[in-house]
Design a protein around this motif. Sequence first.
Motif, PDB file in Angstrom:
ATOM      1  N   THR A  11     -29.084  82.998   1.566  1.00 58.20           N
ATOM      2  CA  THR A  11     -29.063  82.551   2.959  1.00 58.20           C
ATOM      3  C   THR A  11     -29.085  81.033   2.982  1.00 58.20           C
ATOM      4  OG1 THR A  11     -30.064  82.904   5.146  1.00 58.20           O
ATOM      5  CG2 THR A  11     -31.576  82.555   3.297  1.00 58.20           C
ATOM      6  N   ARG A  12     -29.064  80.459   4.182  1.00 54.68           N
ATOM      7  CA  ARG A  12     -29.070  79.003   4.333  1.00 54.68           C
ATOM      8  C   ARG A  12     -30.058  78.594   5.414  1.00 54.68           C
ATOM      9  NH1 ARG A  12     -24.990  75.918   2.291  1.00 54.68           N
ATOM     10  NH2 ARG A  12     -25.220  74.389   3.964  1.00 54.68           N
ATOM     11  N   ILE A  13     -30.643  77.417   5.230  1.00 53.78           N
ATOM     12  CA  ILE A  13     -31.401  76.736   6.284  1.00 53.78           C
ATOM     13  C   ILE A  13     -30.812  75.336   6.387  1.00 53.78           C
ATOM     14  CG2 ILE A  13     -33.627  75.891   7.070  1.00 53.78           C
ATOM     15  CD1 ILE A  13     -34.973  78.028   5.423  1.00 53.78           C
ATOM     16  N   GLY A  14     -30.096  75.063   7.465  1.00 51.36           N
ATOM     17  CA  GLY A  14     -29.435  73.780   7.579  1.00 51.36           C
ATOM     18  C   GLY A  14     -28.482  73.571   6.416  1.00 51.36           C
ATOM     19  N   SER A  15     -28.644  72.467   5.704  1.00 51.10           N
ATOM     20  CA  SER A  15     -27.774  72.159   4.568  1.00 51.10           C
ATOM     21  C   SER A  15     -28.224  72.793   3.266  1.00 51.10           C
ATOM     22  CB  SER A  15     -27.716  70.633   4.380  1.00 51.10           C
ATOM     23  OG  SER A  15     -29.007  70.114   4.096  1.00 51.10           O
ATOM     24  N   LEU A  16     -29.352  73.505   3.285  1.00 57.83           N
ATOM     25  CA  LEU A  16     -29.949  74.031   2.063  1.00 57.83           C
ATOM     26  C   LEU A  16     -29.557  75.490   1.848  1.00 57.83           C
ATOM     27  CD1 LEU A  16     -31.957  73.558  -0.303  1.00 57.83           C
ATOM     28  CD2 LEU A  16     -33.762  74.394   1.238  1.00 57.83           C
ATOM     29  N   GLY A 272     -34.834  75.129  11.734  1.00 58.76           N
ATOM     30  CA  GLY A 272     -35.369  76.477  11.620  1.00 58.76           C
ATOM     31  C   GLY A 272     -36.857  76.466  11.885  1.00 58.76           C
ATOM     32  N   PHE A 273     -37.470  77.646  11.717  1.00 61.03           N
ATOM     33  CA  PHE A 273     -38.879  77.818  12.051  1.00 61.03           C
ATOM     34  C   PHE A 273     -39.575  78.669  10.992  1.00 61.03           C
ATOM     35  CE2 PHE A 273     -36.682  77.044  16.022  1.00 61.03           C
ATOM     36  CZ  PHE A 273     -37.531  76.159  16.679  1.00 61.03           C
ATOM     37  N   HIS A 274     -40.878  78.448  10.883  1.00 51.87           N
ATOM     38  CA  HIS A 274     -41.739  79.317  10.092  1.00 51.87           C
ATOM     39  C   HIS A 274     -42.800  79.846  11.037  1.00 51.87           C
ATOM     40  CE1 HIS A 274     -44.134  80.946   6.852  1.00 51.87           C
ATOM     41  NE2 HIS A 274     -45.182  80.266   7.276  1.00 51.87           N
ATOM     42  N   VAL A 275     -42.872  81.162  11.199  1.00 57.24           N
ATOM     43  CA  VAL A 275     -43.728  81.778  12.210  1.00 57.24           C
ATOM     44  C   VAL A 275     -44.802  82.608  11.535  1.00 57.24           C
ATOM     45  CG1 VAL A 275     -43.803  83.325  14.195  1.00 57.24           C
ATOM     46  CG2 VAL A 275     -41.841  81.795  13.876  1.00 57.24           C
ATOM     47  N   ALA A 276     -46.053  82.364  11.905  1.00 56.97           N
ATOM     48  CA  ALA A 276     -47.188  83.081  11.325  1.00 56.97           C
ATOM     49  C   ALA A 276     -47.794  84.016  12.364  1.00 56.97           C
ATOM     50  CB  ALA A 276     -48.246  82.099  10.840  1.00 56.97           C
ATOM     51  N   ALA A 277     -48.194  85.192  11.905  1.00 58.43           N
ATOM     52  CA  ALA A 277     -48.880  86.173  12.746  1.00 58.43           C
ATOM     53  C   ALA A 277     -49.839  86.950  11.863  1.00 58.43           C
ATOM     54  CB  ALA A 277     -47.878  87.118  13.405  1.00 58.43           C
ATOM     55  N   HIS A 278     -50.747  87.726  12.486  1.00 63.73           N
ATOM     56  CA  HIS A 278     -51.633  88.577  11.690  1.00 63.73           C
ATOM     57  C   HIS A 278     -50.791  89.537  10.861  1.00 63.73           C
ATOM     58  CE1 HIS A 278     -54.918  86.895  13.890  1.00 63.73           C
ATOM     59  NE2 HIS A 278     -54.485  87.372  15.032  1.00 63.73           N
ATOM     60  N   GLY A 305     -31.652  80.982  17.802  1.00 70.53           N
ATOM     61  CA  GLY A 305     -30.442  81.193  17.018  1.00 70.53           C
ATOM     62  C   GLY A 305     -30.488  80.513  15.661  1.00 70.53           C
ATOM     63  N   LEU A 306     -31.685  80.076  15.251  1.00 72.52           N
ATOM     64  CA  LEU A 306     -31.866  79.394  13.972  1.00 72.52           C
ATOM     65  C   LEU A 306     -32.601  80.300  12.986  1.00 72.52           C
ATOM     66  CD1 LEU A 306     -32.975  75.865  15.252  1.00 72.52           C
ATOM     67  CD2 LEU A 306     -30.719  76.511  14.368  1.00 72.52           C
ATOM     68  N   PRO A 307     -32.524  79.999  11.689  1.00 75.90           N
ATOM     69  CA  PRO A 307     -33.233  80.807  10.691  1.00 75.90           C
ATOM     70  C   PRO A 307     -34.746  80.767  10.902  1.00 75.90           C
ATOM     71  CG  PRO A 307     -31.606  79.394   9.632  1.00 75.90           C
ATOM     72  CD  PRO A 307     -31.705  78.948  11.055  1.00 75.90           C
ATOM     73  N   VAL A 308     -35.372  81.912  10.692  1.00 74.15           N
ATOM     74  CA  VAL A 308     -36.816  82.032  10.867  1.00 74.15           C
ATOM     75  C   VAL A 308     -37.432  82.682   9.636  1.00 74.15           C
ATOM     76  CG1 VAL A 308     -38.660  83.129  12.203  1.00 74.15           C
ATOM     77  CG2 VAL A 308     -36.678  82.162  13.373  1.00 74.15           C
TER      78      VAL A 308
END
Length: 385
Positions: A11-16, A272-278, A305-308
């Motif tokens: 997969t990709r995140i931005g240019s990575l 993109g985002f990094h989402v934390a939950a229980h 619409g961005l990678p999460v």
Amino acid sequence: MAGPSALFEPTRIGSLTLPNRVVMAPMTRSFCGSGGVPSPEVVRYYAARAAAGTGLIFTEATVVDMGPARGYLGVPGLCDDAQEAAWKMVVEAVHAVGGRIMVQLWHCGRLSHPRATAGAQPVAPSAVAASGPYLDVADPSTFDGHLSYVEPKAMTQADIDAVVGAFAAAAGRARRIGFDGVLFHGASGYLIQQFFNADSNRRDDAYNGDTAARARFACEIVSAARAGTGADYPLLMGLSQFSVSDYGWVTWSAPADLAVTVNCLKAAGVDGFHVAAHRINNPGFAAEADPAGHGLAWHVRQASGLPVSAAGGVTYSATIGESLMGADCHIADPAEAAQMLANGDADLIAVGRAMLANPDWTTKVRTGRWNELLPFRRETLATLV
């Protein structure tokens, strides 16, 4: 149920470009001494997870100054030359084994404590103390809850400008030494989230008034970092509903409010985002706000619409809170995590405690040997396995 193969698609995140969708979650470890300088043991710790084939590593939270930003003893920084040189060794070791690594940049705000700031008063959007006891996961002497959060100083415009500048400067250091991107810690009740949340943000200026105004501080951080790192450098924002001081804390009451924050950040330049939950698939909102009961990561993904990347107990039977109180954590079938990718709940799965106990988690899951993985025990936090 899908097999674990979905975890190992690129997969990709931005240019990575990432070789797979397995992420090492950011986890505070506190092995960097009073100077916040990663040691050779820290270098080996990250390199071992990269060598196992983990697609992306998020570092432990790393402070942008060694004063009010610092909430706990022993945490690393990225705000002076000694810290930068040590982190460069981490980056080079990870890259040498084919890994990719982003640094998580952090300011604790009102969740700091004078014991960790050399006596300095914590700062926050408003002079409102956090609820709950102050706990330092690296210091068992705090586990009895005898310490309370102190009332923070309400930040002036000069304070805000200085913190925005500190985040941008740390992001510039990150790019200079070769980190593959930056994750801003906007979750778990720390400073950026304190601005998002109307309970902790009671200002009467341009940083409050509605959801978009409460996102302004975070957007200024992203914009300042983007100006310094360039358009092609991946910048991510961490999000959560809760605070580590109060797991019942709610930041957004409805998906539409969350979407405002997410799209302000997207316009500011996040990739993109990094989402934390229980738990990743726990409902992100009350039933009346979202009858379908989707997780917070799903909502962030839909709104942006961005990678999460999503973190939250997917690989263990007990939540992080339960395990820190001593509950046994049994390994869960990684096919459950892969199914979340197939369902569209996230684009990447972040593995936390399981990767602390098992540096080779990615290898064992990829080769079908997940039953050999060790359970997590609270005592693991006292080591850099």
